[in-house]
Design a protein around this motif. Structure first.
Motif, PDB file in Angstrom:
ATOM      1  N   TYR A   8      33.008 -74.264   0.407  1.00  0.00           N
ATOM      2  CA  TYR A   8      32.094 -72.657  -0.174  1.00  0.00           C
ATOM      3  C   TYR A   8      30.978 -73.047  -0.954  1.00  0.00           C
ATOM      4  N   ASN A   9      31.835 -73.930  -1.977  1.00  0.00           N
ATOM      5  CA  ASN A   9      30.520 -74.650  -3.579  1.00  0.00           C
ATOM      6  C   ASN A   9      29.029 -75.104  -2.836  1.00  0.00           C
ATOM      7  N   GLY A  10      29.891 -76.074  -2.231  1.00  0.00           N
ATOM      8  CA  GLY A  10      29.479 -77.237  -1.945  1.00  0.00           C
ATOM      9  C   GLY A  10      27.782 -75.922  -0.878  1.00  0.00           C
ATOM     10  N   GLU A  11      28.156 -75.704  -0.441  1.00  0.00           N
ATOM     11  CA  GLU A  11      26.957 -74.688   0.545  1.00  0.00           C
ATOM     12  C   GLU A  11      25.848 -73.848  -0.548  1.00  0.00           C
ATOM     13  N   PHE A  12      26.563 -73.115  -1.506  1.00  0.00           N
ATOM     14  CA  PHE A  12      26.269 -72.557  -2.805  1.00  0.00           C
ATOM     15  C   PHE A  12      25.321 -73.303  -3.521  1.00  0.00           C
ATOM     16  N   ARG A  13      25.882 -74.514  -3.928  1.00  0.00           N
ATOM     17  CA  ARG A  13      25.180 -75.458  -4.680  1.00  0.00           C
ATOM     18  C   ARG A  13      23.741 -75.929  -3.545  1.00  0.00           C
ATOM     19  N   LEU A  14      23.741 -76.609  -2.277  1.00  0.00           N
ATOM     20  CA  LEU A  14      22.800 -77.265  -1.558  1.00  0.00           C
ATOM     21  C   LEU A  14      21.360 -75.692  -1.493  1.00  0.00           C
ATOM     22  N   VAL A  15      22.133 -73.892  -1.819  1.00  0.00           N
ATOM     23  CA  VAL A  15      20.826 -72.989  -2.043  1.00  0.00           C
ATOM     24  C   VAL A  15      20.141 -73.837  -2.966  1.00  0.00           C
ATOM     25  N   ALA A  16      21.294 -73.720  -3.850  1.00  0.00           N
ATOM     26  CA  ALA A  16      21.069 -73.288  -5.227  1.00  0.00           C
ATOM     27  C   ALA A  16      19.526 -74.840  -5.666  1.00  0.00           C
ATOM     28  N   GLN A  17      20.306 -75.804  -5.391  1.00  0.00           N
ATOM     29  CA  GLN A  17      19.299 -77.128  -5.450  1.00  0.00           C
ATOM     30  C   GLN A  17      18.205 -77.068  -4.531  1.00  0.00           C
ATOM     31  N   LEU A  18      18.261 -76.627  -2.715  1.00  0.00           N
ATOM     32  CA  LEU A  18      16.580 -76.572  -2.245  1.00  0.00           C
ATOM     33  C   LEU A  18      16.322 -75.453  -2.483  1.00  0.00           C
ATOM     34  N   ARG A  19      16.361 -74.315  -3.446  1.00  0.00           N
ATOM     35  CA  ARG A  19      15.651 -73.279  -3.691  1.00  0.00           C
ATOM     36  C   ARG A  19      14.410 -73.681  -4.181  1.00  0.00           C
ATOM     37  N   ILE A  20      14.735 -74.406  -5.218  1.00  0.00           N
ATOM     38  CA  ILE A  20      13.514 -75.458  -6.239  1.00  0.00           C
ATOM     39  C   ILE A  20      12.021 -75.638  -5.515  1.00  0.00           C
ATOM     40  N   LYS A  21      13.110 -77.041  -4.360  1.00  0.00           N
ATOM     41  CA  LYS A  21      11.819 -77.381  -3.343  1.00  0.00           C
ATOM     42  C   LYS A  21      11.151 -76.507  -1.924  1.00  0.00           C
ATOM     43  N   ASN A  22      11.916 -75.997  -1.864  1.00  0.00           N
ATOM     44  CA  ASN A  22      11.365 -75.408  -0.762  1.00  0.00           C
ATOM     45  C   ASN A  22      11.800 -73.375  -0.358  1.00  0.00           C
ATOM     46  N   TYR A  48      13.936 -67.507  -0.658  1.00  0.00           N
ATOM     47  CA  TYR A  48      14.127 -66.338  -0.363  1.00  0.00           C
ATOM     48  C   TYR A  48      15.379 -65.896   0.299  1.00  0.00           C
ATOM     49  N   VAL A  49      16.350 -66.591   1.072  1.00  0.00           N
ATOM     50  CA  VAL A  49      17.550 -66.944   1.820  1.00  0.00           C
ATOM     51  C   VAL A  49      18.264 -66.403   0.437  1.00  0.00           C
ATOM     52  N   ALA A  50      18.252 -67.601  -0.528  1.00  0.00           N
ATOM     53  CA  ALA A  50      19.082 -67.463  -1.550  1.00  0.00           C
ATOM     54  C   ALA A  50      18.545 -66.178  -2.342  1.00  0.00           C
ATOM     55  N   ILE A  51      17.676 -65.328  -2.341  1.00  0.00           N
ATOM     56  CA  ILE A  51      17.823 -63.570  -3.224  1.00  0.00           C
ATOM     57  C   ILE A  51      18.157 -62.766  -2.377  1.00  0.00           C
ATOM     58  N   LEU A  52      18.306 -63.731  -0.878  1.00  0.00           N
ATOM     59  CA  LEU A  52      18.794 -62.364   0.028  1.00  0.00           C
ATOM     60  C   LEU A  52      20.479 -61.927   0.043  1.00  0.00           C
ATOM     61  N   LYS A  53      20.712 -63.208  -0.214  1.00  0.00           N
ATOM     62  CA  LYS A  53      22.191 -63.679  -0.888  1.00  0.00           C
ATOM     63  C   LYS A  53      22.397 -63.666  -2.223  1.00  0.00           C
ATOM     64  N   GLN A  54      21.342 -63.239  -3.462  1.00  0.00           N
ATOM     65  CA  GLN A  54      21.462 -62.249  -4.260  1.00  0.00           C
ATOM     66  C   GLN A  54      22.693 -63.543  -4.987  1.00  0.00           C
ATOM     67  N   LEU A  55      21.800 -64.528  -5.217  1.00  0.00           N
ATOM     68  CA  LEU A  55      22.416 -65.687  -5.553  1.00  0.00           C
ATOM     69  C   LEU A  55      20.875 -65.911  -6.796  1.00  0.00           C
ATOM     70  N   GLN A 111      26.113 -68.371 -12.727  1.00  0.00           N
ATOM     71  CA  GLN A 111      27.535 -68.534 -12.092  1.00  0.00           C
ATOM     72  C   GLN A 111      27.398 -70.221 -11.766  1.00  0.00           C
ATOM     73  N   LEU A 112      26.801 -71.297 -11.791  1.00  0.00           N
ATOM     74  CA  LEU A 112      27.029 -72.366 -11.875  1.00  0.00           C
ATOM     75  C   LEU A 112      27.736 -73.286 -12.675  1.00  0.00           C
ATOM     76  N   GLU A 113      28.099 -72.848 -13.436  1.00  0.00           N
ATOM     77  CA  GLU A 113      28.532 -73.045 -15.536  1.00  0.00           C
ATOM     78  C   GLU A 113      29.768 -72.140 -15.353  1.00  0.00           C
ATOM     79  N   ALA A 114      29.499 -71.250 -14.570  1.00  0.00           N
ATOM     80  CA  ALA A 114      31.167 -70.850 -14.984  1.00  0.00           C
ATOM     81  C   ALA A 114      31.495 -71.225 -13.939  1.00  0.00           C
ATOM     82  N   ILE A 115      31.518 -71.485 -12.498  1.00  0.00           N
ATOM     83  CA  ILE A 115      31.976 -72.283 -10.922  1.00  0.00           C
ATOM     84  C   ILE A 115      32.404 -73.142 -11.724  1.00  0.00           C
ATOM     85  N   ASP A 116      32.049 -74.132 -12.189  1.00  0.00           N
ATOM     86  CA  ASP A 116      32.581 -75.568 -12.822  1.00  0.00           C
ATOM     87  C   ASP A 116      33.352 -75.600 -14.078  1.00  0.00           C
ATOM     88  N   GLU A 117      33.497 -74.505 -14.551  1.00  0.00           N
ATOM     89  CA  GLU A 117      35.031 -74.155 -15.220  1.00  0.00           C
ATOM     90  C   GLU A 117      36.223 -73.504 -14.490  1.00  0.00           C
TER      91      GLU A 117
END
Length: 194
Positions: free
Chosen positions: A124-138, A143-150, A155-161
């Motif tokens: 779950y976290n890996g997929e979230f991170r992939l979308v977060a990383q790819l949204r910069i490039k693609n 738009y998928v990230a926007i639809l998933k309300q990411l 969130q990344l910093e809180a999830i890391d902790e």
């Protein structure tokens, strides 16, 4: 005052371990370790779960062995993943969800339950991170990230902790399970009453 989790007796009631469901958690921990190592925003962490600093070996033999190991575990990992997805999307009943997950994993040891749940969370976290990383490039990923309300950064910093804490707890549970298996603690000794 109501609690979020079910009472201990309900949790214990779901635990019916079977030798048939004996799982070697070490290879799964190696895979989870590698996923977290690649996805955490703080890259200064080595050997999160397995205590080493080497990367998971991607040889054909290792991958075949891992595929065979995970073949029977895909269903429970997928069920846990689905439940995590529902809870992260605002699922209401945490108690019912917890008991459902524990029911899915009833036949596994406590350490296997934790590791399989952590594996689902790593996916779950890996997929979230992939979308977060790819949204910069693609743009389409954006738009998928926007639809998933990411909303990514906080969130990344809180999830890391949270992941760091989960890793510490998982290590303790797996080490405790290994002590029991190595007969350090007698299996004939009745469990402590809580």
């Amino acid at each position: 005052m109501t609690t979020l989790l079910p009472p201990l007796r309900q949790i214990r009631g779901t635990h019916t371990p079977s030798e048939y469901y004996n799982v070697d958690v070490k290879p799964i921990l190696q895979l989870i370790d590698e996923i977290f190592r690649q996805t955490l925003t703080h890259q200064d962490i080595d050997g999160l779960l397995i205590g080493g600093t080497g990367k998971y070996a991607d040889t054909a033999q290792d991958l075949t062995t891992l595929d065979e190991l995970l073949l029977g575990l895909c269903s429970p990992i997928q069920k846990i993943y689905s439940e995590l997805s529902c809870q992260c999307s605002g699922g209401d009943d945490l108690k019912a969800s917890t008991l459902k997950l524990l029911g899915t994993l009833a036949s596994y040891s406590w350490e296997a339950k934790v590791v399989l749940t952590l594996a689902a969370f790593a996916v779950y976290n890996g997929e979230f991170r992939l979308v977060a990383q790819l949204r910069i490039k693609n743009p389409s990923v954006k738009y998928v990230a926007i639809l998933k309300q990411l909303s990514v950064k906080p969130q990344l910093e809180a999830i890391d902790e949270i992941i760091k804490f989960i890793i510490k707890v998982t290590k303790c549970i797996v080490e405790y399970g290994e002590m029991i298996q190595s007969n350090y603690i007698s299996k004939d000794t009745p469990p402590a009453k809580i």
